[in-house]
Design an enzyme around this catalytic site. Structure first.
Site, mmCIF file in Angstrom:
data_model
loop_
_atom_site.group_PDB
_atom_site.id
_atom_site.type_symbol
_atom_site.label_atom_id
_atom_site.label_comp_id
_atom_site.label_asym_id
_atom_site.label_seq_id
_atom_site.Cartn_x
_atom_site.Cartn_y
_atom_site.Cartn_z
ATOM 1 N N LYS A 148 -25.261 18.283 22.992
ATOM 2 C CA LYS A 148 -23.883 18.385 22.493
ATOM 3 C C LYS A 148 -23.943 18.485 20.971
ATOM 4 C CE LYS A 148 -20.933 17.581 25.991
ATOM 5 N NZ LYS A 148 -20.424 16.481 26.701
ATOM 6 N N ALA A 169 15.554 10.785 -0.273
ATOM 7 C CA ALA A 169 16.597 10.895 0.755
ATOM 8 C C ALA A 169 17.599 9.749 0.634
ATOM 9 C CB ALA A 169 15.962 10.902 2.144
ATOM 10 N N SER A 192 -21.543 17.845 18.869
ATOM 11 C CA SER A 192 -20.747 16.855 18.143
ATOM 12 C C SER A 192 -21.589 15.641 17.786
ATOM 13 C CB SER A 192 -19.560 16.420 18.988
ATOM 14 O OG SER A 192 -18.851 15.437 18.285
ATOM 15 N N GLY A 225 5.006 -1.644 3.974
ATOM 16 C CA GLY A 225 4.369 -2.049 5.227
ATOM 17 C C GLY A 225 4.856 -3.422 5.676
ATOM 18 N N ASP A 226 4.096 -4.044 6.582
ATOM 19 C CA ASP A 226 4.587 -5.302 7.170
ATOM 20 C C ASP A 226 4.740 -6.417 6.132
ATOM 21 O OD1 ASP A 226 1.858 -5.504 6.916
ATOM 22 O OD2 ASP A 226 1.531 -6.464 8.857
ATOM 23 N N GLY A 278 0.839 -1.208 0.000
ATOM 24 C CA GLY A 278 0.000 0.000 0.000
ATOM 25 C C GLY A 278 0.870 1.252 0.000
ATOM 26 N N ASP A 317 1.295 0.553 11.948
ATOM 27 C CA ASP A 317 1.212 -0.730 12.667
ATOM 28 C C ASP A 317 2.530 -1.494 12.684
ATOM 29 O OD1 ASP A 317 1.207 -1.220 9.978
ATOM 30 O OD2 ASP A 317 -0.442 -2.661 10.002
ATOM 31 N N GLU A 344 -11.868 0.784 9.967
ATOM 32 C CA GLU A 344 -12.500 -0.155 9.026
ATOM 33 C C GLU A 344 -12.537 -1.591 9.541
ATOM 34 O OE1 GLU A 344 -10.283 -0.555 5.335
ATOM 35 O OE2 GLU A 344 -8.408 -0.241 6.397
ATOM 36 N N ASP A 371 -0.776 3.082 8.189
ATOM 37 C CA ASP A 371 -1.443 2.400 9.310
ATOM 38 C C ASP A 371 -0.733 2.518 10.655
ATOM 39 O OD1 ASP A 371 -3.458 1.590 7.632
ATOM 40 O OD2 ASP A 371 -2.540 -0.347 7.182
ATOM 41 N N MET A 430 -9.303 4.420 7.632
ATOM 42 C CA MET A 430 -8.538 3.200 7.394
ATOM 43 C C MET A 430 -7.910 2.677 8.688
ATOM 44 S SD MET A 430 -6.781 3.457 3.662
ATOM 45 C CE MET A 430 -7.754 2.971 2.221
ATOM 46 N N SER A 482 5.576 -6.080 2.895
ATOM 47 C CA SER A 482 6.792 -5.797 2.124
ATOM 48 C C SER A 482 8.040 -6.119 2.942
ATOM 49 C CB SER A 482 6.822 -4.315 1.722
ATOM 50 O OG SER A 482 5.655 -4.003 1.004
ATOM 51 N N ARG A 506 1.538 -5.131 -5.692
ATOM 52 C CA ARG A 506 1.548 -6.345 -4.879
ATOM 53 C C ARG A 506 1.984 -7.466 -5.816
ATOM 54 N NH1 ARG A 506 -2.586 -3.348 -1.810
ATOM 55 N NH2 ARG A 506 -1.675 -3.253 0.257
ATOM 56 N N THR A 552 3.871 3.148 5.524
ATOM 57 C CA THR A 552 2.461 2.746 5.588
ATOM 58 C C THR A 552 1.678 3.792 6.373
ATOM 59 O OG1 THR A 552 0.908 1.179 6.614
ATOM 60 C CG2 THR A 552 3.094 1.222 7.541
ATOM 61 N N ARG A 598 -7.050 -1.579 9.318
ATOM 62 C CA ARG A 598 -7.661 -2.910 9.356
ATOM 63 C C ARG A 598 -7.436 -3.613 10.696
ATOM 64 N NH1 ARG A 598 -5.199 -5.657 4.479
ATOM 65 N NH2 ARG A 598 -4.383 -3.576 4.292
HETATM 66 P P1 ADP Z 1 2.194 -3.936 2.767
HETATM 67 O O1 ADP Z 1 3.668 -3.943 2.539
HETATM 68 O O2 ADP Z 1 1.589 -2.587 2.580
HETATM 69 O O3 ADP Z 1 1.829 -4.608 4.077
HETATM 70 P P2 ADP Z 1 1.295 -6.345 1.324
HETATM 71 O O4 ADP Z 1 0.963 -7.107 2.569
HETATM 72 O O5 ADP Z 1 0.353 -6.436 0.194
HETATM 73 O O6 ADP Z 1 1.508 -4.783 1.592
HETATM 74 O O7 ADP Z 1 2.729 -6.851 0.836
HETATM 75 C C1 ADP Z 1 3.350 -6.284 -0.302
HETATM 76 C C2 ADP Z 1 4.102 -7.349 -1.063
HETATM 77 O O8 ADP Z 1 5.155 -7.887 -0.234
HETATM 78 C C3 ADP Z 1 3.300 -8.556 -1.474
HETATM 79 O O9 ADP Z 1 2.553 -8.340 -2.659
HETATM 80 C C4 ADP Z 1 4.395 -9.578 -1.724
HETATM 81 O O10 ADP Z 1 5.015 -9.391 -2.963
HETATM 82 C C5 ADP Z 1 5.384 -9.229 -0.615
HETATM 83 N N1 ADP Z 1 5.141 -10.136 0.525
HETATM 84 C C6 ADP Z 1 4.208 -10.015 1.491
HETATM 85 N N2 ADP Z 1 4.231 -11.072 2.332
HETATM 86 C C7 ADP Z 1 5.206 -11.895 1.863
HETATM 87 C C8 ADP Z 1 5.716 -13.176 2.247
HETATM 88 N N3 ADP Z 1 5.223 -13.833 3.310
HETATM 89 N N4 ADP Z 1 6.705 -13.728 1.503
HETATM 90 C C9 ADP Z 1 7.205 -13.075 0.434
HETATM 91 N N5 ADP Z 1 6.763 -11.887 -0.001
HETATM 92 C C10 ADP Z 1 5.785 -11.298 0.698
#
Ligand code: ADP
Length: 328
Positions: A219, A27, A221, A107-108, A16, A135, A228, A133, A175, A110, A77, A131, A177
């Site tokens: 109130k 940078a 508000s 994010g997590d 995302g 998180d 979400e 989020d 947003m 990636s 993705r 991200t 999740r």
């Molecule tokens: P975000 O990074 O925002 O959390 P995603 O969860 O969609 O987004 O992950 C982004 C991409 O990272 C995925 O489309 C995939 O290519 C890679 N990825 C995510 N989880 C794994 C995994 N367990 N093993 C290998 N690649 C992963």
């Protein structure tokens, strides 16, 4: 770890998108040039790594990107990267360019991919928390979170104008999740009547009682913020349930959705992304691999990716307590 010789670094954004990703790329690339490294853009995240969509970057590529939302490297993705065959293709393409280190902004998911790739192929890599989020552990704030909160608050202010004019009750979905960070910040920052987040279940009758009390107290508000992924359901679902208890209320639902991902990054996110972009390159040169660079108490901290992605970062109880006091 003993630092390896690094001459060429590949940078990618994945998953995302978030405001400030461009500032982080810029940078990292600037820092790379400062240390006389060659910098490569890997387009469309891991998908571009697999399809060899990789180009050497020069300073023109990063002119006037810091202030822009989104990511000029594009994000995607990639299901193929989740397979060993896909990762082998990606590795071969990196080798064909002589890329010997990676900066992964995402994010997590990636960062999970980056961790796996490091374990398999040992290419030095550093992750940056990109991200909205917030998180990820190992950083007080993720790149894009502050901008997303500002965007949400600005939108809620506008909704409030129309809500007040018509005495309507609005359920606004933001947003988040698995974590209610945007909801709690935007809720406190916009004086919401109630905030529903995934970390806490609020029974519908409690919410209804709260709304009735506020109505009696006149109130003004009349906004309820819903994350979400809330345990009680999305904004539409909750509004439907509340309507059964309060049939005379004029209830509306607004889902802010993807507009929270867009827009120019805030000054906070620009600064955060800039500091972390430099930290990524300097960390790689110092032999810090398989870690995420984050900012804690305004100091750069390198956290093992494995630890950063553990899903244990939740909304601060203190923030939740403050939100409760302010909406009573
Ligand atoms: P975000 O990074 O925002 O959390 P995603 O969860 O969609 O987004 O992950 C982004 C991409 O990272 C995925 O489309 C995939 O290519 C890679 N990825 C995510 N989880 C794994 C995994 N367990 N093993 C290998 N690649 C992963």
């Amino acid at each position: 770890m003993e630092p390896k010789t690094i001459k060429k670094i590949g940078v990618l954004t994945s998953g995302g998108d978030s405001p400030g990703m461009n500032a982080a790329i810029r940078a990292a690339v600037r820092a790379g040039f400062y240390y006389n490294l060659e910098m490569y853009g890997i387009y469309r995240g891991y998908e571009g790594m697999i399809q060899n969509d990789i180009k050497k970057l020069d300073s023109k590529n990063i002119t006037h990107v810091l202030e822009r939302g989104g990511t000029f490297l594009k994000s995607a993705r990639s299901l193929e990267f989740k397979t060993p065959e896909g990762r082998k293709k990606a590795y071969d393409n990196l080798m064909s360019h002589g890329i010997d280190a990676l900066v992964v902004i995402g994010g997590d998911g990636s960062l999970t991919g980056a961790h796996l790739f490091f374990k398999e192929y040992g290419i030095p890599s550093i992750g940056l928390p990109g991200t909205i989020d917030n998180d990820l552990s190992g950083t007080d704030s993720t790149i894009g979170f502050d901008t997303a909160c500002n965007t949400a608050i600005e939108a809620i202010d506008k909704i409030r104008d129309t809500a007040t004019s018509h005495d309507r009750l609005f359920f606004v979905e933001v947003m988040g999740r698995d974590a209610g960070f945007i909801a709690i910040n935007a809720g406190i920052g916009s004086a919401a009547a109630a905030i529903l987040i995934p970390e806490k279940k609020m029974p519908i009758d409690h919410l209804v009682d709260k709304l009735k009390i506020r109505s009696k107290a006149k109130k003004s508000s009349n906004i309820v913020i819903v994350a979400e992924g809330g345990k009680s359901g999305g904004a539409g679902e909750i509004a439907g349930k509340v309507k059964k208890y309060l049939p005379t209320y004029d209830i509306k639902v607004t889902i802010l959705g993807h507009l929270q991902r867009g827009g120019a990054p805030s000054s906070f996110d620009r600064l955060l992304a800039s500091k972390l972009g430099v930290a990524a390159v300097e960390g790689l040169l110092q032999g810090k691999y398989d870690v995420m660079a984050g900012l804690i108490n305004n100091k750069v901290v390198y956290t093992p990716i494995k630890k950063a992605i553990v899903d244990d970062k939740t909304v601060d109880e203190e923030d939740f307590r403050i939100a409760k006091i302010l909406s009573t």
